[in-house]
Design a protein around this motif. Structure first.
Motif, short mmCIF file in Angstrom:
data_model
loop_
_atom_site.label_atom_id
_atom_site.label_comp_id
_atom_site.label_asym_id
_atom_site.label_seq_id
_atom_site.Cartn_x
_atom_site.Cartn_y
_atom_site.Cartn_z
N VAL A 156 -5.50 -0.33 -1.83
CA VAL A 156 -4.40 -1.40 -1.81
C VAL A 156 -4.13 -2.35 -0.73
O VAL A 156 -3.77 -2.97 -0.36
N ALA B 204 2.31 1.73 -3.50
CA ALA B 204 1.60 1.67 -4.44
C ALA B 204 1.18 2.97 -4.40
O ALA B 204 1.48 4.11 -5.09
N ALA C 72 0.71 -1.52 0.08
CA ALA C 72 0.18 -0.14 -0.20
C ALA C 72 1.16 1.61 -0.04
O ALA C 72 0.47 3.01 -0.61
N THR D 289 -5.72 5.58 -3.40
CA THR D 289 -5.18 4.01 -3.97
C THR D 289 -4.97 3.57 -2.81
O THR D 289 -4.94 2.41 -2.71
#
Length: 575
Positions: A257, A6, A3, A253
């Motif tokens: 994630v 990303a 996470a 995002t």
């Protein structure tokens, strides 16, 4: 980690995209403001051209013409015409008409070229004065020269552009860029003072060290350039967007994630726990059965059902235990048979020991004779070759070269003679009985050093150096064989031999029954290339001969060696 990675990638990409877009916005605002200011300069130049063309008209006509331009372009808060000495001859609303403005910057610059000045305050006629506030109104000075066709400058057309027009213009431009983005604008004058922006920025100095991002709250693009062409105003434009709105996609995002990875991890962990519990339960049962077999409570293992790893392990262990039980029973039968044969063969072994000793002595003498043959034969062959070379090539040698070749032949002959005499002395005489073990070993090392050029060290206990029995003779032969191996294989620089009393428990094979009293310890070690003792070398019997001779005197023999770490041989026997 996934996470964070990303989110970091998405945030960097979003930040770069936003900063690139803000840079485009700043360029667009710069161009739009510059174009509008350039247009107003063109209007002033057109007005100046009209005034020059109608120079025969009076001051009232000039004033009316200026007021007509002001009505058509209301952003001109004030328009005026001066003569070449700086006196205002006409102005909108009559403001400053007849006054001397020769010291004003816009007049001085306007005599030379078109001019845009920085933001300033000016006095307007009452009809165009904005509502009264605590701060005086701001304007943008502008001027163009009044130049005749002959090129003579006869005056200046000056103007004050309304700051409200500038404010409205930048607001319209900012709104037209992107109505969905939370954009803000900072506009700083030539001295860096913020003229347009949030209230807490107005009046502050804007320089390179200014924190326009406000601790990362905003993403910023900055552009410093002249507005209004070559004679424009050096303003700085800063376009900003709030970071939380610009990076909202990256942060969504990150959360997405993180949730996906977390759920996948929880699912995998739960599955692993279930599978592990199932495997460990069956493994525990198998381990309990194995413990029962070890304690003798059951003869065999129960084979687990199924086709997984536990089943295969259990089946293999059950077969192994079955084979071990069969071998155990066979060993018990064999032991009973062997016990009956031990007594019978003990006497035979004692008789064979004497025969073996005699055979070992015979083998040793044959070995010495073989070494003498090989050494003498090789030396004679080398000598013969050298003599043949001299005979064939003597006509091509001068006296010096012939002496060198003859010297080499003499050295070969002397070396062969020395080695032959040494071998004959060892076969014909029993020197150990005469001089003792220590002196025999030292003489052996001296001959080794002279023959090979390898440095050697020798240390002997004074009491043990006097040993002169049959075991001492065998020890000398074993050390000689070891030195022979060093000479032929070890490539060593130093060899050490130590003769001392042993301390502590005995080394080597405990079945030889070595006592814990006085023991003799002989160590031979070198710093050569070493070797792998477990590697078989067919045709080489030196180490096997050492082992056989150690068995004759009931001595423990230990060999330590590794490639690149030298070799150590330890021999231990009772005193």
């Amino acid at each position: 980690m996934a996470a964070t990675l990303a989110a970091d990638i998405a945030e960097r990409r979003g930040r770069a995209d936003t900063e690139r877009l803000l840079s485009q916005f700043a360029t667009q605002i710069h161009h739009a403001l510059g174009m509008n200011l350039d247009t107003r300069r063109s209007i002033l130049q057109a007005t100046a051209a009209q005034i020059v063309a109608s120079s025969d008209r009076g001051n009232d006509a000039l004033r009316r013409h200026l007021e007509a331009v002001s009505v058509q372009f209301p952003e001109f808060a004030w328009l005026g015409v001066t003569d070449d000495r700086g006196r205002v001859v006409a102005a909108t609303g009559g403001t400053q008409q007849g006054e001397d403005v020769s010291e004003q910057l816009w007049f001085k610059q306007g005599l030379v070229r078109p001019f845009f000045g920085d933001v300033s305050t000016a006095l307007l006629v009452e009809s165009k004065r904005p509502p009264v506030t605590d701060q005086p109104p701001h304007f943008l000075d502008a001027a163009v020269p009044l130049t005749q066709i002959s090129g003579t400058t006869v005056g200046v057309v000056g103007a004050h552009l309304s700051w409200a027009w500038i404010m409205q213009l930048q607001a319209n431009l900012l709104h037209a860029l992107d109505s969905h983005r939370d954009l803000s604008l900072l506009l700083a004058g030539a001295d860096g003072t913020v003229l347009v922006g949030p209230s807490h920025w107005l009046g502050r100095k804007l320089d390179r060290s200014s924190e326009t991002t406000e601790d990362g709250t905003y993403l910023v693009s900055r552009r410093a350039a002249s507005l209004g062409g070559a004679w424009g105003v050096p303003w700085t434009i800063v376009v900003r967007q709030r970071a939380d709105s610009a990076l909202a996609l990256a942060r969504r995002t990150q959360r997405g994630v993180f949730l996906v990875v977390m759920l996948a991890g929880l699912l995998a962990a739960g599955s692993a726990v279930l599978v592990t519990r199932r495997l460990t339960r069956r493994l525990s049962t198998l381990a309990e059965d194995a413990q029962a077999v070890r304690r003798g409570e059951q003869p065999t293992l129960a084979q687990p059902s199924g086709s997984d790893e536990v089943s295969r392990i259990g089946t293999t262990l059950a077969e192994l235990v079955g084979h071990l039980q069969e071998e155990k029973q066979a060993l018990m039968t064999l032991n009973s048979d062997l016990d009956s044969r031990v007594a019978e063969r003990t006497a035979r072994i004692e008789r064979m020991a004497e025969e073996s000793r005699h055979a070992a002595v015979t083998r040793e003498r044959l070995r010495l004779a073989r070494e003498l043959h090989d050494t003498l034969a090789h030396s004679l062959m080398a000598l013969l070759t050298q003599i043949r070379v001299i005979r064939k090539l003597r006509h091509h040698f001068d006296a010096a070269e012939l002496d060198v070749e003859l010297g080499r032949a003499e050295e070969v002959a002397a070396s062969g003679l020395s080695e032959a005499r040494s071998a004959i002395v060892q076969m014909r005489h029993n020197g150990v009985r005469d001089v003792g073990l220590g002196a025999a070993l030292k003489e052996l090392l001296s001959r080794f050093g002279e023959r090979t050029g390898v440095a050697f060290k020798f240390r002997a206990d004074p009491v043990l150096a006097g040993l002169a029995d049959e075991r001492a003779e065998t020890v000398v032969r074993m050390v000689e064989e070891a030195l022979h191996n060093v000479e032929n294989h070890a490539q060593a620089k130093t060899v050490s031999v130590v003769l001392r009393r042993a301390e502590g428990p005995a080394v080597g094979d405990p079945s030889l029954g070595m006592n814990t009293g006085d023991r003799v310890l002989v160590e031979i070690f070198d710093d050569g290339v070493g070797f792998d003792p477990s590697f078989s070398r067919p045709g080489h019997y030196g180490l096997r001969g050492i082992e056989e001779q150690a068995a004759l005197i009931k001595a423990n023999l230990v060999l330590h060696s590794q490639p690149g770490q030298g070799t150590r041989i330890t021999l231990e026997f009772d005193l």
